[in-house]
Every structure is written in C-alpha cells, then in structure tokens.
Design a protein around this motif. Structure first.
Motif, PDB file in Angstrom:
ATOM      1  N   UNK A  16       0.824  -1.206   0.000  1.00 60.58           N
ATOM      2  CA  UNK A  16       0.000   0.000   0.000  1.00 60.58           C
ATOM      3  C   UNK A  16       0.861   1.260   0.000  1.00 60.58           C
ATOM      4  N   UNK A  17       1.947   1.245   0.742  1.00 61.68           N
ATOM      5  CA  UNK A  17       2.849   2.403   0.756  1.00 61.68           C
ATOM      6  C   UNK A  17       3.521   2.582  -0.601  1.00 61.68           C
ATOM      7  N   UNK A  18       3.853   1.457  -1.252  1.00 60.95           N
ATOM      8  CA  UNK A  18       4.432   1.529  -2.597  1.00 60.95           C
ATOM      9  C   UNK A  18       3.414   2.147  -3.554  1.00 60.95           C
ATOM     10  N   UNK A  19       2.161   1.720  -3.451  1.00 61.28           N
ATOM     11  CA  UNK A  19       1.111   2.272  -4.310  1.00 61.28           C
ATOM     12  C   UNK A  19       0.927   3.765  -4.042  1.00 61.28           C
ATOM     13  N   UNK A  20       1.020   4.156  -2.783  1.00 66.71           N
ATOM     14  CA  UNK A  20       0.890   5.563  -2.424  1.00 66.71           C
ATOM     15  C   UNK A  20       1.993   6.391  -3.089  1.00 66.71           C
ATOM     16  N   UNK A  46       0.547   1.648 -10.088  1.00 66.66           N
ATOM     17  CA  UNK A  46      -0.369   1.879  -8.961  1.00 66.66           C
ATOM     18  C   UNK A  46      -1.453   0.816  -8.949  1.00 66.66           C
ATOM     19  N   UNK A  47      -2.038   0.582 -10.091  1.00 67.66           N
ATOM     20  CA  UNK A  47      -3.115  -0.397 -10.202  1.00 67.66           C
ATOM     21  C   UNK A  47      -2.645  -1.792  -9.789  1.00 67.66           C
ATOM     22  N   UNK A  48      -1.483  -2.174 -10.246  1.00 68.25           N
ATOM     23  CA  UNK A  48      -0.928  -3.480  -9.919  1.00 68.25           C
ATOM     24  C   UNK A  48      -0.647  -3.605  -8.422  1.00 68.25           C
ATOM     25  N   UNK A  49      -0.074  -2.567  -7.839  1.00 64.48           N
ATOM     26  CA  UNK A  49       0.227  -2.600  -6.402  1.00 64.48           C
ATOM     27  C   UNK A  49      -1.051  -2.708  -5.571  1.00 64.48           C
ATOM     28  N   UNK A  50      -2.085  -1.992  -5.969  1.00 67.96           N
ATOM     29  CA  UNK A  50      -3.356  -2.071  -5.245  1.00 67.96           C
ATOM     30  C   UNK A  50      -3.999  -3.443  -5.402  1.00 67.96           C
ATOM     31  N   UNK A  51      -3.941  -4.001  -6.612  1.00 65.98           N
ATOM     32  CA  UNK A  51      -4.489  -5.339  -6.831  1.00 65.98           C
ATOM     33  C   UNK A  51      -3.781  -6.362  -5.955  1.00 65.98           C
ATOM     34  N   UNK A  52      -2.476  -6.297  -5.913  1.00 59.71           N
ATOM     35  CA  UNK A  52      -1.708  -7.249  -5.106  1.00 59.71           C
ATOM     36  C   UNK A  52      -2.019  -7.095  -3.618  1.00 59.71           C
ATOM     37  N   UNK A  58      -7.369 -10.467   1.042  1.00 54.67           N
ATOM     38  CA  UNK A  58      -8.369 -11.531   0.917  1.00 54.67           C
ATOM     39  C   UNK A  58      -7.754 -12.885   1.242  1.00 54.67           C
ATOM     40  N   UNK A  59      -6.559 -13.161   0.751  1.00 52.99           N
ATOM     41  CA  UNK A  59      -5.900 -14.445   1.012  1.00 52.99           C
ATOM     42  C   UNK A  59      -5.669 -14.636   2.505  1.00 52.99           C
ATOM     43  N   UNK A  60      -5.238 -13.583   3.185  1.00 52.84           N
ATOM     44  CA  UNK A  60      -5.007 -13.666   4.626  1.00 52.84           C
ATOM     45  C   UNK A  60      -6.316 -13.939   5.367  1.00 52.84           C
ATOM     46  N   UNK A  61      -7.364 -13.247   4.988  1.00 48.24           N
ATOM     47  CA  UNK A  61      -8.665 -13.457   5.627  1.00 48.24           C
ATOM     48  C   UNK A  61      -9.180 -14.870   5.373  1.00 48.24           C
ATOM     49  N   UNK A  62      -8.957 -15.379   4.158  1.00 49.21           N
ATOM     50  CA  UNK A  62      -9.402 -16.740   3.849  1.00 49.21           C
ATOM     51  C   UNK A  62      -8.648 -17.761   4.694  1.00 49.21           C
ATOM     52  N   UNK A  63      -7.354 -17.569   4.881  1.00 47.95           N
ATOM     53  CA  UNK A  63      -6.578 -18.480   5.711  1.00 47.95           C
ATOM     54  C   UNK A  63      -7.102 -18.493   7.138  1.00 47.95           C
TER      55      UNK A  63
END
Length: 92
Positions: A16-20, A46-52, A58-63
C-alpha cells in the motif's frame, strides 16, 4: 482490519505504501504535463500494487477463516466464507 499474522500485515502495508508513492508520481507527472507514456506506466504500477494488496488481504482473511471452517463460519470481523469469495471475485 484485524490481521493476526504480522508478516502478512507488513507485506500488505508495504504494498500500500508503494502504491501511495506511485500515485504521488502519477499526480506529479500529470501536474508537470509529462508525456502520456510516463503517466500510463506509473498508473499501471499503482493499479498493480493495489491489486496485489487486495489479493493479499483476501488471502489472509481466507486463511484465518479456513483455520476454523465451520459451516457458515465468520472470521473475527464477521465476514463469512461466501462474503470473502465475493470480495475476492470483485478484485478480478
């Protein structure tokens, strides 16, 4: 947002900081009337960083949900597996 895994939280915050920073570069490029190629390249980053970051969240929440996958179970934030799936698909 509660993330119990400190390493996952660090990775998400870094993304997120990278995207910022990249968004600041896009804004600066537009303000200085940079060429289209520069603006689009930075915007893509920016778009790629936000997507990642979104996928990591989501992956963390799913785990966390799958650690105790009772039927219709919800994680600490009250999000069910079905809701997580919907959130995941909204990123694509």
């Amino acid at each position: 947002m509660i993330i119990e895994n400190a390493d996952a939280q660090r990775k998400i915050l870094n993304r997120l900081k990278r995207a910022q920073g990249q968004l600041a570069a896009v804004i600066a490029a537009v303000e200085t009337e940079s060429d289209c190629r520069t603006v689009v390249t930075q915007l893509s980053a920016v778009s790629s960083a936000l997507d990642r970051a979104g996928f990591q969240i989501i992956a963390t929440a799913m785990k966390e949900c799958l650690a105790d996958p009772d039927d219709g179970a919800q994680n600490a934030e009250g999000v069910s597996l079905a809701e997580l799936e919907k959130l995941f698909l909204s990123l694509s």
